[in-house]
Design a protein around this motif. Structure first.
Motif, PDB file in Angstrom:
ATOM      1  N   LEU A 159       0.798  -1.227   0.000  1.00 21.39           N
ATOM      2  CA  LEU A 159       0.000   0.000   0.000  1.00 21.39           C
ATOM      3  C   LEU A 159       0.836   1.285   0.000  1.00 21.39           C
ATOM      4  CD1 LEU A 159      -2.763  -1.179   2.520  1.00 21.39           C
ATOM      5  CD2 LEU A 159      -2.931  -1.059   0.019  1.00 21.39           C
ATOM      6  N   TYR A 160       1.628   1.512   1.044  1.00 22.08           N
ATOM      7  CA  TYR A 160       2.377   2.777   1.167  1.00 22.08           C
ATOM      8  C   TYR A 160       3.435   2.616   2.257  1.00 22.08           C
ATOM      9  CZ  TYR A 160      -0.468   3.303   5.349  1.00 22.08           C
ATOM     10  OH  TYR A 160      -1.046   3.073   6.572  1.00 22.08           O
ATOM     11  N   PRO A 161       4.415   3.539   2.336  1.00 20.69           N
ATOM     12  CA  PRO A 161       5.402   3.452   3.418  1.00 20.69           C
ATOM     13  C   PRO A 161       4.843   3.961   4.739  1.00 20.69           C
ATOM     14  CG  PRO A 161       5.927   5.282   1.949  1.00 20.69           C
ATOM     15  CD  PRO A 161       4.747   4.582   1.352  1.00 20.69           C
ATOM     16  N   GLU A 162       5.205   3.269   5.824  1.00 15.39           N
ATOM     17  CA  GLU A 162       4.823   3.686   7.177  1.00 15.39           C
ATOM     18  C   GLU A 162       6.079   4.141   7.912  1.00 15.39           C
ATOM     19  OE1 GLU A 162       1.568   1.571   9.245  1.00 15.39           O
ATOM     20  OE2 GLU A 162       2.426  -0.146   8.211  1.00 15.39           O
ATOM     21  N   HIS A 163       5.994   5.273   8.557  1.00 16.52           N
ATOM     22  CA  HIS A 163       7.164   5.872   9.196  1.00 16.52           C
ATOM     23  C   HIS A 163       7.160   5.662  10.699  1.00 16.52           C
ATOM     24  CE1 HIS A 163       6.785   7.770   5.286  1.00 16.52           C
ATOM     25  NE2 HIS A 163       8.059   8.087   5.375  1.00 16.52           N
ATOM     26  N   VAL A 164       8.339   5.391  11.231  1.00 15.28           N
ATOM     27  CA  VAL A 164       8.470   5.280  12.679  1.00 15.28           C
ATOM     28  C   VAL A 164       8.475   6.702  13.244  1.00 15.28           C
ATOM     29  CG1 VAL A 164       9.840   4.449  14.615  1.00 15.28           C
ATOM     30  CG2 VAL A 164       9.782   3.132  12.475  1.00 15.28           C
ATOM     31  N   HIS A 165       7.408   7.037  13.966  1.00 15.77           N
ATOM     32  CA  HIS A 165       7.305   8.327  14.643  1.00 15.77           C
ATOM     33  C   HIS A 165       7.842   8.168  16.063  1.00 15.77           C
ATOM     34  CE1 HIS A 165       4.260   8.830  11.492  1.00 15.77           C
ATOM     35  NE2 HIS A 165       4.050  10.085  11.832  1.00 15.77           N
ATOM     36  N   LEU A 166       8.760   9.017  16.439  1.00 20.52           N
ATOM     37  CA  LEU A 166       9.156   9.131  17.846  1.00 20.52           C
ATOM     38  C   LEU A 166       8.797  10.553  18.264  1.00 20.52           C
ATOM     39  CD1 LEU A 166      10.396   8.302  20.493  1.00 20.52           C
ATOM     40  CD2 LEU A 166      12.681   8.602  19.512  1.00 20.52           C
ATOM     41  N   ILE A 167       7.799  10.675  19.115  1.00 18.42           N
ATOM     42  CA  ILE A 167       7.256  11.969  19.541  1.00 18.42           C
ATOM     43  C   ILE A 167       7.620  12.185  21.003  1.00 18.42           C
ATOM     44  CG2 ILE A 167       5.153  13.368  19.769  1.00 18.42           C
ATOM     45  CD1 ILE A 167       5.540  12.535  16.908  1.00 18.42           C
ATOM     46  N   ALA A 168       8.105  13.376  21.321  1.00 17.39           N
ATOM     47  CA  ALA A 168       8.442  13.699  22.716  1.00 17.39           C
ATOM     48  C   ALA A 168       7.864  15.053  23.084  1.00 17.39           C
ATOM     49  CB  ALA A 168       9.952  13.702  22.913  1.00 17.39           C
ATOM     50  N   SER A 169       7.628  15.249  24.365  1.00 22.43           N
ATOM     51  CA  SER A 169       7.202  16.578  24.821  1.00 22.43           C
ATOM     52  C   SER A 169       8.420  17.504  24.785  1.00 22.43           C
ATOM     53  CB  SER A 169       6.658  16.502  26.254  1.00 22.43           C
ATOM     54  OG  SER A 169       7.685  16.141  27.159  1.00 22.43           O
ATOM     55  N   LYS A 170       8.205  18.750  24.458  1.00 27.55           N
ATOM     56  CA  LYS A 170       9.315  19.721  24.453  1.00 27.55           C
ATOM     57  C   LYS A 170       9.947  19.816  25.838  1.00 27.55           C
ATOM     58  CE  LYS A 170       8.457  22.848  20.592  1.00 27.55           C
ATOM     59  NZ  LYS A 170       8.018  24.200  20.172  1.00 27.55           N
ATOM     60  N   ALA A 171       9.107  19.740  26.869  1.00 27.00           N
ATOM     61  CA  ALA A 171       9.592  19.879  28.246  1.00 27.00           C
ATOM     62  C   ALA A 171      10.553  18.759  28.644  1.00 27.00           C
ATOM     63  CB  ALA A 171       8.407  19.909  29.199  1.00 27.00           C
ATOM     64  N   SER A 172      10.459  17.596  27.961  1.00 29.49           N
ATOM     65  CA  SER A 172      11.313  16.452  28.332  1.00 29.49           C
ATOM     66  C   SER A 172      12.770  16.663  27.940  1.00 29.49           C
ATOM     67  CB  SER A 172      10.799  15.174  27.663  1.00 29.49           C
ATOM     68  OG  SER A 172      11.040  15.226  26.255  1.00 29.49           O
ATOM     69  N   GLY A 173      13.005  17.550  26.949  1.00 27.01           N
ATOM     70  CA  GLY A 173      14.368  17.786  26.481  1.00 27.01           C
ATOM     71  C   GLY A 173      14.914  16.670  25.605  1.00 27.01           C
ATOM     72  N   ILE A 174      14.070  15.728  25.211  1.00 26.11           N
ATOM     73  CA  ILE A 174      14.522  14.606  24.372  1.00 26.11           C
ATOM     74  C   ILE A 174      14.751  15.095  22.945  1.00 26.11           C
ATOM     75  CG2 ILE A 174      13.843  12.365  23.387  1.00 26.11           C
ATOM     76  CD1 ILE A 174      12.130  11.987  25.980  1.00 26.11           C
ATOM     77  N   ALA A 175      16.001  14.914  22.461  1.00 21.77           N
ATOM     78  CA  ALA A 175      16.330  15.368  21.106  1.00 21.77           C
ATOM     79  C   ALA A 175      16.911  14.239  20.254  1.00 21.77           C
ATOM     80  CB  ALA A 175      17.320  16.528  21.168  1.00 21.77           C
ATOM     81  N   SER A 176      17.126  13.073  20.855  1.00 25.11           N
ATOM     82  CA  SER A 176      17.670  11.924  20.129  1.00 25.11           C
ATOM     83  C   SER A 176      17.177  10.649  20.795  1.00 25.11           C
ATOM     84  CB  SER A 176      19.194  11.951  20.141  1.00 25.11           C
ATOM     85  OG  SER A 176      19.668  11.718  21.467  1.00 25.11           O
ATOM     86  N   VAL A 177      17.371   9.524  20.119  1.00 20.53           N
ATOM     87  CA  VAL A 177      16.926   8.247  20.691  1.00 20.53           C
ATOM     88  C   VAL A 177      17.645   7.971  22.011  1.00 20.53           C
ATOM     89  CG1 VAL A 177      16.746   5.749  20.326  1.00 20.53           C
ATOM     90  CG2 VAL A 177      16.358   7.306  18.412  1.00 20.53           C
ATOM     91  N   THR A 178      18.931   8.276  22.073  1.00 19.64           N
ATOM     92  CA  THR A 178      19.698   7.990  23.297  1.00 19.64           C
ATOM     93  C   THR A 178      19.201   8.808  24.487  1.00 19.64           C
ATOM     94  OG1 THR A 178      21.377   9.554  22.511  1.00 19.64           O
ATOM     95  CG2 THR A 178      21.794   7.219  22.126  1.00 19.64           C
ATOM     96  N   ASP A 179      18.549   9.940  24.216  1.00 25.17           N
ATOM     97  CA  ASP A 179      17.992  10.761  25.307  1.00 25.17           C
ATOM     98  C   ASP A 179      16.806  10.091  26.002  1.00 25.17           C
ATOM     99  OD1 ASP A 179      19.818  12.771  24.828  1.00 25.17           O
ATOM    100  OD2 ASP A 179      18.449  13.968  23.589  1.00 25.17           O
ATOM    101  N   LEU A 180      16.324   8.978  25.444  1.00 24.47           N
ATOM    102  CA  LEU A 180      15.182   8.287  26.058  1.00 24.47           C
ATOM    103  C   LEU A 180      15.576   7.584  27.361  1.00 24.47           C
ATOM    104  CD1 LEU A 180      13.508   6.606  22.931  1.00 24.47           C
ATOM    105  CD2 LEU A 180      12.717   8.647  24.149  1.00 24.47           C
ATOM    106  N   LYS A 181      16.872   7.396  27.573  1.00 31.45           N
ATOM    107  CA  LYS A 181      17.327   6.681  28.776  1.00 31.45           C
ATOM    108  C   LYS A 181      16.772   7.351  30.029  1.00 31.45           C
ATOM    109  CE  LYS A 181      21.337   4.437  30.766  1.00 31.45           C
ATOM    110  NZ  LYS A 181      22.752   4.070  30.595  1.00 31.45           N
TER     111      LYS A 181
END
Length: 340
Positions: free
Chosen positions: A135-157
């Protein structure tokens, strides 16, 4: 008086005949209708609205105007319905068990289910799964709150992160992304929330981030963007190189600027969305459904429905398919010259 009774008796007989005829017509009508379900995911994603469009396109209940006169160009007597579910893993199981006539699935989940590998390791391979179309491509969305300061996958720790339901297609991909960046579920506080619930939890500061695999724009994320300060987090870097080498169903892609209100786009990874059914579903029915899917009239419906509908094209109908086509679909693609 005799004439009156005779007339009354005749009228009663006529009414009885009429009722029998109506009953027969109703029975014939019921016999003419067949139902075909399409398993999707939550109503806030892309699967559900897109499946609704496709269900509309392939349906053609008795009494519909004929295709040539601007009516339905679907399968005569068919009523197709989009059915919400937990997503890909739930759908492939539902298809095999007979609870669903068909369903949408990520290409990776379809392959794992068919081969008994990946998230289906140790389970009986679902060898009767078959493809109707990519059908179509599906994208992996990683959504974070601005307040969390998460800017990369490693910031999820150390953060609170929803990985979606364990029988969704998002969950195994989220785990693979974490692993590619050197993280495990032990490094985060895991929540298993459906996308709509995860969005609500992020809005209420009950989680810091969420994963969601979907074609953009996903309604749950669009609504969240309108009511909370959030960011798209990139899934990029050398870690992705290794991930692509190990898992060939992933491709590099991006969610562009403006896909969601006032949000900058990011690079990410994507998998393909596919429409699956079961081998024992009638070959002629799937042939007719496939033909209806690629009817020019369906093109008009896809282009005015969900934004992802425009990406559903016959040119990409066979892209990224790693399990067999249903014989009915294969027959159509051969006749159309798409398989040689």
């Amino acid at each position: 008086m005799g004439h009156g009774l005779s007339a009354l008796s005749g009228a009663i007989r006529a009414m009885a005949v009429g009722l029998v005829l109506l009953s027969g017509a109703a029975t014939a009508l019921a016999e003419e209708i067949s139902y075909f379900s399409i398993g999707t995911a939550g109503v806030g994603g892309t699967y559900f609205p897109l499946a609704g469009t496709i269900a509309n396109a392939i349906s053609n209940p008795p009494g519909s105007r004929v295709c040539e006169e601007g009516g339905s160009c679907g399968v005569p007597g068919l009523v197709a319905v989009a059915q919400s579910s937990h997503g890909s893993v739930s759908n492939v199981s539902g298809i095999i068990s007979g609870g669903l006539s068909s369903g949408f699935s990520q290409s990776d989940v379809a392959y794992w289910a068919y081969s008994g590998t990946g998230t289906f390791e140790g389970q009986e391979p679902m060898r009767d799964l078959r493809v109707i179309a990519a059908l179509y491509p599906e994208h992996v969305h990683l959504i974070a709150s601005k307040a969390s300061g998460i800017a990369s996958v490693t910031d999820l720790k150390g953060k609170r992160v929803s990985l979606d339901k364990t029988d969704s297609g998002t969950y195994p991909d989220a785990v693979l992304v974490l692993e590619a960046f050197g993280l495990s579920k032990d490094d985060i506080t895991v929540e298993h929330l459906a996308p709509e619930d995860a969005a609500e939890a992020l809005r209420n500061d009950q989680v810091d981030a969420l994963f969601f695999v979907s074609g953009y724009p996903a309604r749950a994320i669009t609504e969240l963007a309108g009511t909370a300060e959030i960011v798209l987090v990139p899934i990029t870097g050398p870690e992705v190189d290794g991930m692509l080498r190990e898992h060939s169903f992933f491709t590099r892609d991006e969610i562009p600027d403006g896909a969601y209100p006032d949000m900058a786009g990011v690079g990410t990874v994507a998998v393909g969305a596919q429409w699956l059914t079961r081998l024992d579903v009638d070959e002629d029915l799937i042939y007719q459904i496939t033909r209806a899917l690629w009817n020019p009239a369906t093109r008009k419906l896809l282009d005015v429905g969900h934004a992802k509908g425009a990406a559903v094209t016959s040119e990409t109908a066979l892209n990224g398919i790693a399990i067999p086509l249903h014989p009915g679909a294969e027959k159509y693609y051969r006749e159309a010259g798409m398989i040689r």
